[in-house]
Design an enzyme around this catalytic site. Structure first.
Site, mmCIF file in Angstrom:
data_model
loop_
_atom_site.group_PDB
_atom_site.id
_atom_site.type_symbol
_atom_site.label_atom_id
_atom_site.label_comp_id
_atom_site.label_asym_id
_atom_site.label_seq_id
_atom_site.Cartn_x
_atom_site.Cartn_y
_atom_site.Cartn_z
ATOM 1 N N GLY A 60 0.831 -1.199 0.000
ATOM 2 C CA GLY A 60 0.000 0.000 0.000
ATOM 3 C C GLY A 60 0.864 1.245 0.000
ATOM 4 O O GLY A 60 2.070 1.179 0.272
ATOM 5 N N CYS A 91 5.343 -6.168 1.321
ATOM 6 C CA CYS A 91 5.701 -4.750 1.350
ATOM 7 C C CYS A 91 5.097 -4.083 2.600
ATOM 8 O O CYS A 91 5.511 -4.350 3.717
ATOM 9 C CB CYS A 91 5.272 -4.071 0.058
ATOM 10 S SG CYS A 91 6.062 -2.460 -0.209
ATOM 11 N N TYR A 92 4.092 -3.227 2.424
ATOM 12 C CA TYR A 92 3.432 -2.588 3.571
ATOM 13 C C TYR A 92 2.880 -3.632 4.536
ATOM 14 O O TYR A 92 2.896 -3.452 5.759
ATOM 15 C CB TYR A 92 2.311 -1.677 3.074
ATOM 16 C CG TYR A 92 1.482 -1.034 4.165
ATOM 17 C CD1 TYR A 92 1.927 0.106 4.834
ATOM 18 C CD2 TYR A 92 0.245 -1.574 4.528
ATOM 19 C CE1 TYR A 92 1.160 0.697 5.833
ATOM 20 C CE2 TYR A 92 -0.519 -0.994 5.525
ATOM 21 C CZ TYR A 92 -0.067 0.144 6.171
ATOM 22 O OH TYR A 92 -0.826 0.723 7.157
ATOM 23 N N HIS A 180 7.706 -7.204 -4.160
ATOM 24 C CA HIS A 180 6.449 -7.618 -4.776
ATOM 25 C C HIS A 180 6.674 -8.855 -5.646
ATOM 26 O O HIS A 180 7.114 -8.729 -6.798
ATOM 27 C CB HIS A 180 5.860 -6.486 -5.621
ATOM 28 C CG HIS A 180 5.342 -5.345 -4.820
ATOM 29 N ND1 HIS A 180 4.066 -5.314 -4.303
ATOM 30 C CD2 HIS A 180 5.937 -4.191 -4.407
ATOM 31 C CE1 HIS A 180 3.881 -4.188 -3.624
ATOM 32 N NE2 HIS A 180 5.000 -3.495 -3.669
ATOM 33 N N GLU A 182 4.454 -10.639 -7.003
ATOM 34 C CA GLU A 182 3.362 -10.807 -7.955
ATOM 35 C C GLU A 182 3.603 -10.128 -9.295
ATOM 36 O O GLU A 182 2.900 -10.419 -10.276
ATOM 37 C CB GLU A 182 2.046 -10.288 -7.351
ATOM 38 C CG GLU A 182 1.961 -8.770 -7.179
ATOM 39 C CD GLU A 182 2.533 -8.278 -5.864
ATOM 40 O OE1 GLU A 182 2.184 -7.152 -5.464
ATOM 41 O OE2 GLU A 182 3.330 -9.009 -5.237
ATOM 42 N N ASP A 239 -20.207 -11.227 -20.899
ATOM 43 C CA ASP A 239 -20.531 -11.417 -19.488
ATOM 44 C C ASP A 239 -21.992 -11.788 -19.283
ATOM 45 O O ASP A 239 -22.313 -12.788 -18.626
ATOM 46 C CB ASP A 239 -20.196 -10.149 -18.696
ATOM 47 C CG ASP A 239 -18.789 -9.664 -18.956
ATOM 48 O OD1 ASP A 239 -17.941 -10.499 -19.316
ATOM 49 O OD2 ASP A 239 -18.540 -8.448 -18.819
ATOM 50 N N LYS A 389 -12.405 -11.647 -16.321
ATOM 51 C CA LYS A 389 -12.913 -11.804 -17.683
ATOM 52 C C LYS A 389 -12.424 -13.086 -18.346
ATOM 53 O O LYS A 389 -13.211 -13.804 -18.976
ATOM 54 C CB LYS A 389 -12.468 -10.591 -18.521
ATOM 55 C CG LYS A 389 -13.119 -10.524 -19.898
ATOM 56 C CD LYS A 389 -14.532 -9.998 -19.775
ATOM 57 C CE LYS A 389 -15.151 -9.689 -21.111
ATOM 58 N NZ LYS A 389 -16.423 -8.958 -20.978
#
Length: 802
Positions: A60, A91-92, A180, A182, A239, A389
């Protein structure tokens, strides 16, 4: 879908505002493990009710030392320990765990942003598959660091600067990564996540889309009573179609689909989708033509947010009316309304933790997620609201939805209303947009690149442009073409078209769409002065005048309109024509250049300069709209009302004594402007630098101008708009001509991004500065001194921040 029914064990992400949080969710799902994201400040009951096996605390923008910094609920750590739940802070999230458990977090002596190498100090736990001393590159983004760890924790990796990069307390199942994993900039990040989830936490990779389908059918059947009837609102997109097919599989003929033609659909959309519904999917669909109802309500409305609200309200009114008709027909009221809401819709509508707001920045407020009236009589069923999606497309394949339909690009709920930037009922805007969009999309399909693009569409701009078609002058509409790439609709990047493709599309549109004569805004903005006058300029300005004549216009003269070779490049020279009175400026230079008045020369530049000023104002308004709804009204007059423009008529002289086939006529640079508009002759040579450092040719195109964001706009937008690095390459040893218009702030203007543009929780990227000071920083009058040509606003006013 009930998260507690997921067999593989739920991974719950507590979101503390990182721009990468959704990526954690996506990465974990890609490992066939189900994951959900909720606010980091959610009450403990919300967390425990989901019964997660693993909880990940996201990064964050906050500091744990701030009074308003967000944190997890009291009792969270104790609950996790007593229930065998694994916790990973990123991280945060790591710093939050350290601080809450009694450790110290402080401002780092050296901040770490971007790529950084870390070294493993303990080959167990998070790095059990590594050896002590192993190194890897990761993506850092932090200013604070863990200075003292709580009891029970140990450091398992450090950065090359010595900062803590990874920690763990294996006994309490608490882990932390300062970087990070990710993001793709951490090449071994997925391996670390995989090891953590499977080897440490003991999860199984058994979350399958077939299980999602079976579970969702159970949920629908448990929600909808055996005698209840359901309305499904079909938009014609992927969708709602997958949602309808899923509900139809669950309850059969008790589903009643409605497709509303609101007058805002794409070219022949109604005919095409109804054919698919009836022929391929065998769905019971009633088509309602409500064109007049919607367009009458939208007449005179220009604000996109108001358009969304109106459209959402009208949709619900139609659904209610349809429900009443069904009630009369069936003898009982339909109880539910199905919508194709996706997980990104839900995420985008959640409040960012730590902002103090009860809602997020408004992203979607039409009939999906927001905009529903409080007195709506139908209860919602949203079977896809926990899927991205690409996952919806996977589910659609299992359900038998035709592949071409599944690959359709996303289309917004409000339809073309939000792609016409202005009153949709004014003139023939909708018809023009439909035709342009159809040509654009069909050209993409013909080129075989449709599946490589996430979303492509045309936009009708609220501006007109002067041009020439045939032997007549035109003053007509401008349309923009946009195409982006993405995987899940949460992040996107622009699609890089071949120049020939853009050229072909532009010609098709201009030759086939009435009302867009010669005017198109792609990478190129089709506009400009009269062709015959424009082509006569190089003849006037070959610049083959004696150096004595040029120096009378150069740095030592009172006119100072000529830039000699030695200022920026040995092969570049230019003549400046300043506004607001372009004619007077041109005459002053013409008297020296030609020793007599050249009225045609002055008239051409006066007309061109005035057109470019008007065009720049329009472009600036469109750019401001792209930054935020209503920003053009809020900021144009106060921030850009005193902007001025000037032209540079440039000549590139190839060297006589250099044998290379390509010579750099003007080195890599950015523009000292808000907006730059360029015309280049048929020789071309303009190149722009891509994000990965590659040079891309911007080929000249007949009746076309190139538009670039300048340094001043980049600084004013706090980096949200980027000034492209570009250069001029002399590929043919002939004189090259270009005409460039610069739209700039006044010299005394202090450039400082407004707080609204910076955004809550974001850092400023630039020191405030006075325009004239930056211009002086970039200028050089020393013979042979070209090094400042490559300097940018970052070199002058940039801050080292996240």
């Amino acid at each position: 879908m009930d998260p507690k029914a997921v067999k593989s064990g739920l991974v719950l992400i507590l979101d503390f505002g990182s721009q990468y949080t959704h990526l954690i969710t996506r990465r974990i799902r890609s490992l066939s493990v189900f994951s959900l994201c909720i606010s980091g400040t959610s009450p403990l009951s919300s967390i425990t009710s989901l019964n997660p096996k693993v909880v990940i605390l996201s990064g964050g923008p906050h500091s744990v030392h701030s009074d308003d910094s967000p944190s997890f609920a009291d009792g969270f750590i104790e609950w996790a320990q007593s229930n065998g739940v694994f916790v990973l802070g990123i991280c945060y999230g790591l710093q939050l765990v350290v601080q809450r458990l009694g450790g110290d977090v402080r401002v780092g002596e050296k901040q770490e942003y971007g790529r950084m190498e870390i070294e493993v100090e303990n080959s167990c736990g998070l790095f059990g598959g590594k050896r002590v001393g192993d190194r890897q590159v990761v993506w850092m983004s932090h200013g604070d660091e863990a200075a003292r760890l709580p009891n029970g924790f140990e450091v398992v990796a450090r950065s090359q600067q010595g900062a803590v990069a990874a920690v763990e307390d294996r006994e309490r199942r608490l882990y932390g990564l300062q970087y990070h994993p990710e993001v793709t900039h951490s090449p071994e990040g997925m391996e670390t996540l995989r090891y953590f989830l499977f080897d440490i936490c003991g999860l199984n990779a058994c979350w399958k889309m077939e299980d999602v389908m079976d579970e969702e059918i159970k949920v629908i059947n448990n929600t909808v009573g055996p005698e209840d009837h359901v309305i499904c609102a079909l938009s014609g997109g992927v969708d709602s179609t997958v949602a309808a097919t899923l509900v139809h599989k669950a309850i059969g003929d008790r589903l009643h689909c409605i497709f509303v033609d609101n007058g805002l659909l794409r070219y022949k959309e109604r005919e095409r989708v109804m054919k698919t519904f009836e022929r391929d999917l065998h769905l019971p669909v009633t088509c309602v033509d409500a064109t007049d109802q919607f367009l009458s309500k939208l007449k005179g409305v220009v604000d996109p947010e108001m358009k969304r609200k109106i459209i959402g309200k009208e949709f619900i009114c139609i659904f209610d009316a349809f429900a009443q008709e069904l009630e009369h027909k069936l003898g009982k009221k339909p109880a539910f309304l199905v919508q194709g809401t996706l997980y990104p819709d839900v995420i985008e509508s959640c409040p960012p933790p730590g902002t103090g707001r009860t809602h997020s920045h408004t992203i979607k407020s039409h009939h999906n997620v927001g905009g529903l009236p409080k007195d709506m009589k139908l209860k919602l069923i949203e079977p896809l609201k926990l899927l991205f999606k690409d996952e919806v497309r996977q589910l659609g394949r299992i359900l038998g939805v035709p592949e071409p339909f599944l690959k359709r690009h996303p289309f917004p709920g409000p339809g073309l209303a939000v792609r016409v930037l202005g009153d949709v009922t004014e003139g023939n805007a909708l018809d023009i947009l439909r035709q342009v969009d159809e040509i654009f999309i069909q050209s993409i399909k013909d080129a075989g690149i449709y599946d490589s693009i996430w979303q492509a569409f045309a936009v009708f701009l609220p501006v007109k442009s002067v041009g020439v078609q045939g032997d007549q002058r035109t003053h007509s509409h401008v349309v923009a073409l946009r195409a982006v790439t993405s995987q899940d609709g949460m992040t996107a990047d622009w699609y890089c078209f071949e120049h020939k493709f853009l050229d072909d599309v532009a010609r098709k549109i201009c030759n086939n769409v009435r009302g867009s004569e010669g005017d198109i805004f792609i990478v190129l903005l089709r506009s400009g002065p009269n062709d015959e006058k424009k082509l006569s300029l190089p003849g006037f300005l070959s610049m083959s005048y004696w150096m004595y004549t040029k120096l009378k216009l150069g740095p030592s003269s009172c006119i100072k309109t000529y830039t000699p070779h030695f200022i920026a490049s040995p092969y570049f020279e230019s003549l400046r024509v300043s506004g607001l009175d372009f004619s007077a400026s041109a005459k002053a230079s013409a008297n020296e250049l030609f020793s007599q008045e050249k009225t045609e020369f002055s008239e051409i530049l006066e007309e061109y300069g005035n057109n470019m000023m008007n065009l720049s104002k329009r472009i600036t308004e469109v750019i401001l709209k792209s930054l935020g709804d209503g920003y053009e009204r809020k900021f144009y007059e106060s921030e850009f009302g005193n902007c001025h423009g000037y032209m540079r008529i440039s000549n590139y002289t190839p060297p006589d004594d250099v044998e290379e086939s390509e010579v750099e006529g003007l080195g890599m640079h950015t523009d000292m402007s808000c907006i730059t508009i360029v015309y280049q002759d048929e020789l071309g040579g303009l190149q722009m630098r891509s994000k990965d450092g590659k040079w891309m040719d911007i080929h000249p195109c007949e009746n076309s101008l190139v538009v670039n964001i300048g340094d001043l706009m980049q600084a004013w937008s706090n980096g949200r708009l980027r000034s492209s690095e570009h250069r001029v390459l002399l590929k043919r040893l002939r004189n090259r001509f270009s005409l460039t218009f610069f739209w700039c702030f006044e010299d005394e203007k202090v450039v400082l991004a407004p707080d609204e543009v910076v955004g809550v929780g974001n850092s400023r990227i630039y020191h405030p500065f006075v325009c004239l000071d930056y211009i002086k920083f970039r200028e050089s009058n020393e013979v042979g001194n070209f090094e400042k040509i490559g300097h940018t606003v970052k070199d002058f006013a940039g801050l080292k921040v996240k």
